[in-house]
Design a protein around this motif. Structure first.
Motif, PDB file in Angstrom:
ATOM      1  N   PHE A 258       0.845  -1.198   0.000  1.00 31.08           N
ATOM      2  CA  PHE A 258       0.000   0.000   0.000  1.00 31.08           C
ATOM      3  C   PHE A 258       0.881   1.249   0.000  1.00 31.08           C
ATOM      4  CE2 PHE A 258      -2.795  -3.269   1.489  1.00 31.08           C
ATOM      5  CZ  PHE A 258      -4.083  -2.883   1.131  1.00 31.08           C
ATOM      6  N   ASP A 259       0.825   2.006  -1.091  1.00 27.92           N
ATOM      7  CA  ASP A 259       1.445   3.328  -1.136  1.00 27.92           C
ATOM      8  C   ASP A 259       0.342   4.334  -0.841  1.00 27.92           C
ATOM      9  OD1 ASP A 259       4.349   3.538  -1.895  1.00 27.92           O
ATOM     10  OD2 ASP A 259       3.682   2.140  -3.452  1.00 27.92           O
ATOM     11  N   ILE A 260       0.377   4.908   0.342  1.00 31.25           N
ATOM     12  CA  ILE A 260      -0.660   5.845   0.776  1.00 31.25           C
ATOM     13  C   ILE A 260      -0.053   7.238   0.849  1.00 31.25           C
ATOM     14  CG2 ILE A 260      -2.177   6.478   2.700  1.00 31.25           C
ATOM     15  CD1 ILE A 260      -2.392   3.469   3.326  1.00 31.25           C
ATOM     16  N   TYR A 261      -0.800   8.225   0.324  1.00 30.94           N
ATOM     17  CA  TYR A 261      -0.250   9.581   0.399  1.00 30.94           C
ATOM     18  C   TYR A 261      -1.299  10.592   0.830  1.00 30.94           C
ATOM     19  CZ  TYR A 261      -2.234  10.885  -4.249  1.00 30.94           C
ATOM     20  OH  TYR A 261      -3.079  11.170  -5.311  1.00 30.94           O
ATOM     21  N   PHE A 262      -0.831  11.578   1.612  1.00 30.30           N
ATOM     22  CA  PHE A 262      -1.634  12.739   1.950  1.00 30.30           C
ATOM     23  C   PHE A 262      -1.458  13.749   0.816  1.00 30.30           C
ATOM     24  CE2 PHE A 262      -0.595  11.691   6.630  1.00 30.30           C
ATOM     25  CZ  PHE A 262      -1.716  10.864   6.733  1.00 30.30           C
ATOM     26  N   PRO A 263      -2.529  14.186   0.162  1.00 32.38           N
ATOM     27  CA  PRO A 263      -2.399  15.024  -1.037  1.00 32.38           C
ATOM     28  C   PRO A 263      -1.961  16.444  -0.708  1.00 32.38           C
ATOM     29  CG  PRO A 263      -4.701  14.801  -0.424  1.00 32.38           C
ATOM     30  CD  PRO A 263      -3.945  13.883   0.498  1.00 32.38           C
ATOM     31  N   PRO A 264      -1.392  17.130  -1.687  1.00 34.29           N
ATOM     32  CA  PRO A 264      -0.896  18.498  -1.466  1.00 34.29           C
ATOM     33  C   PRO A 264      -2.011  19.544  -1.562  1.00 34.29           C
ATOM     34  CG  PRO A 264      -0.376  17.804  -3.702  1.00 34.29           C
ATOM     35  CD  PRO A 264      -1.016  16.621  -3.033  1.00 34.29           C
ATOM     36  N   TYR A 265      -2.824  19.637  -0.516  1.00 29.81           N
ATOM     37  CA  TYR A 265      -3.785  20.750  -0.429  1.00 29.81           C
ATOM     38  C   TYR A 265      -3.017  22.071  -0.544  1.00 29.81           C
ATOM     39  CZ  TYR A 265      -7.399  17.820   1.940  1.00 29.81           C
ATOM     40  OH  TYR A 265      -8.339  16.889   2.277  1.00 29.81           O
TER      41      TYR A 265
END
Length: 367
Positions: A258-265
């Motif tokens: 699982f590659d999980i990322y917090f997006p660049p708001y």
């Protein structure tokens, strides 16, 4: 009286024949490709909550790409090229963690060995359980009797099947395919790569620019609307959904990466909460701190945090509102995932969050 009864019987039989004929047409054409690859040319819909049920059945893939509207405009061809995978994009606008986890489970059962998951705080807001979600058909994905019946006896699907059938006639194929985007049909896309993707000649500067980002900021922070910044946000419930929908899925599939990322708001999203709904900002920061600590301890997870990349998140030309970034940033996200440049270190899981907190506190909006 007898004649009336005979007429009613004929009408009933004719109605039954029409319904069965429409169901047979849908079964033979199978616009969703639930049963078999299309015999009449494959076409696809932007109604991703429905379309994904067919994609999982009809496409070959080793990687799935999941997310909300923040991930919806990625193209599978770009994901494949940059990350060296054979991907299937399953992102759904406005989706929550219950819906996402359910769809990912179906894709994993079909052979996905890698999941790329855009994970934002919004998806964990309290919402209907997946089994009772009025906007999502679990039976269609599971291909239960109820799900298949709802598909085969759908008037909308019969209409789509008829249009697909007409479009397969050689003299009609080109004009109907070209006209499809402008007609009241859902299955208008001839290339799976185009599902919810922006046109290749899209004018980025028109829809992604500082004016739009600032206008969005002003809108969401207006006193009459600022209460909506925290609508549905509750720390305990959101942590519960994270554990149930994300952690449980990940731990049940230790052989899947699982590659999980917090997006660049944009920084404006956090500043809006700071100025207009500080209690919401606290929930978001506490929640993502909990998520970061938890995910970095799981051996089959690589967590990436893109929220504190100042040259991107402070450049308002990258945004169409306070959160949705342009295709230029889409390309950056893929390159960051490929390089692992912003992967969260398990020994310092809150380092990027601390950097974000400092940026939020220091930022001053120049009006």
């Amino acid at each position: 009286m007898r004649g009336t009864f005979t007429d009613l019987r004929r009408l009933l039989l004719a109605s039954i024949a029409c319904v069965l004929g429409a169901a047979l047409l849908t079964y033979l054409v199978d616009p969703l490709q639930l049963f078999r690859p299309s015999r009449f040319g494959a076409f696809y819909s932007d109604d991703t909550r429905v379309q994904n049920a067919g994609l999982i059945r009809s496409q070959s893939f080793d990687t799935v790409f999941m997310g909300t509207s923040l991930a919806i405009h990625f193209r599978q061809s770009d994901i494949d090229r940059v990350l060296g995978v054979h991907s299937l994009k399953l992102a759904m606008t406005g989706s929550n963690s219950r819906q996402q986890s359910f769809v990912l489970e179906q894709a994993i059962d079909r052979g996905a060995k890698r999941v790329i998951w855009e994970m934002d705080d919004f998806i964990f807001v309290d919402a209907a359980d997946i089994e009772s979600d009025p906007y999502f058909s679990v039976d269609l994905y599971r291909r239960t009797t109820k799900g298949i019946a709802s598909y085969l006896f759908s008037a909308a699907m019969a209409k789509e099947s008829l249009f697909t059938l007409l479009r397969s006639v050689p003299p009609l194929k080109r004009p109907l395919t070209e006209a499809a985007p402008y007609l009241p049909v859902k299955f208008a896309l001839s290339d799976v790569d185009d599902i919810y993707a922006l046109p290749r000649n899209f004018d980025i500067a028109r829809d992604y620019n500082p004016n739009k980002a600032l206008a969005s900021f002003a809108y969401i922070t207006a006193p009459s609307r600022s209460r909506f910044l925290g609508e549905g946000y509750g720390f305990d419930a959101m942590v519960g959904h994270f554990e149930q929908d994300a952690v449980d899925l990940i731990t049940r599939h230790p052989d899947v990466t699982f590659d999980i990322y917090f997006p660049p708001y944009s920084i404006l999203q956090f500043v809006a909460m700071r100025d207009a709904s500080p209690e919401t900002l606290k929930i978001v920061l506490d929640l993502t701190a909990d998520i970061a600590r938890r995910l970095t301890q799981l051996p089959n997870v690589r967590l990436h945090d893109f929220r504190a990349i100042k040259p991107v998140t402070h450049d308002l030309a990258n945004y169409g509102d306070v959160i949705h970034h342009s295709p230029v940033v889409d390309a950056m996200v893929l390159s960051w995932l490929a390089s692992g440049q912003y992967r969260v270190d398990a020994s310092k899981p809150l380092a990027s969050l601390d950097a974000l907190k400092a940026q939020i506190e220091a930022y001053r909006l120049e009006r």
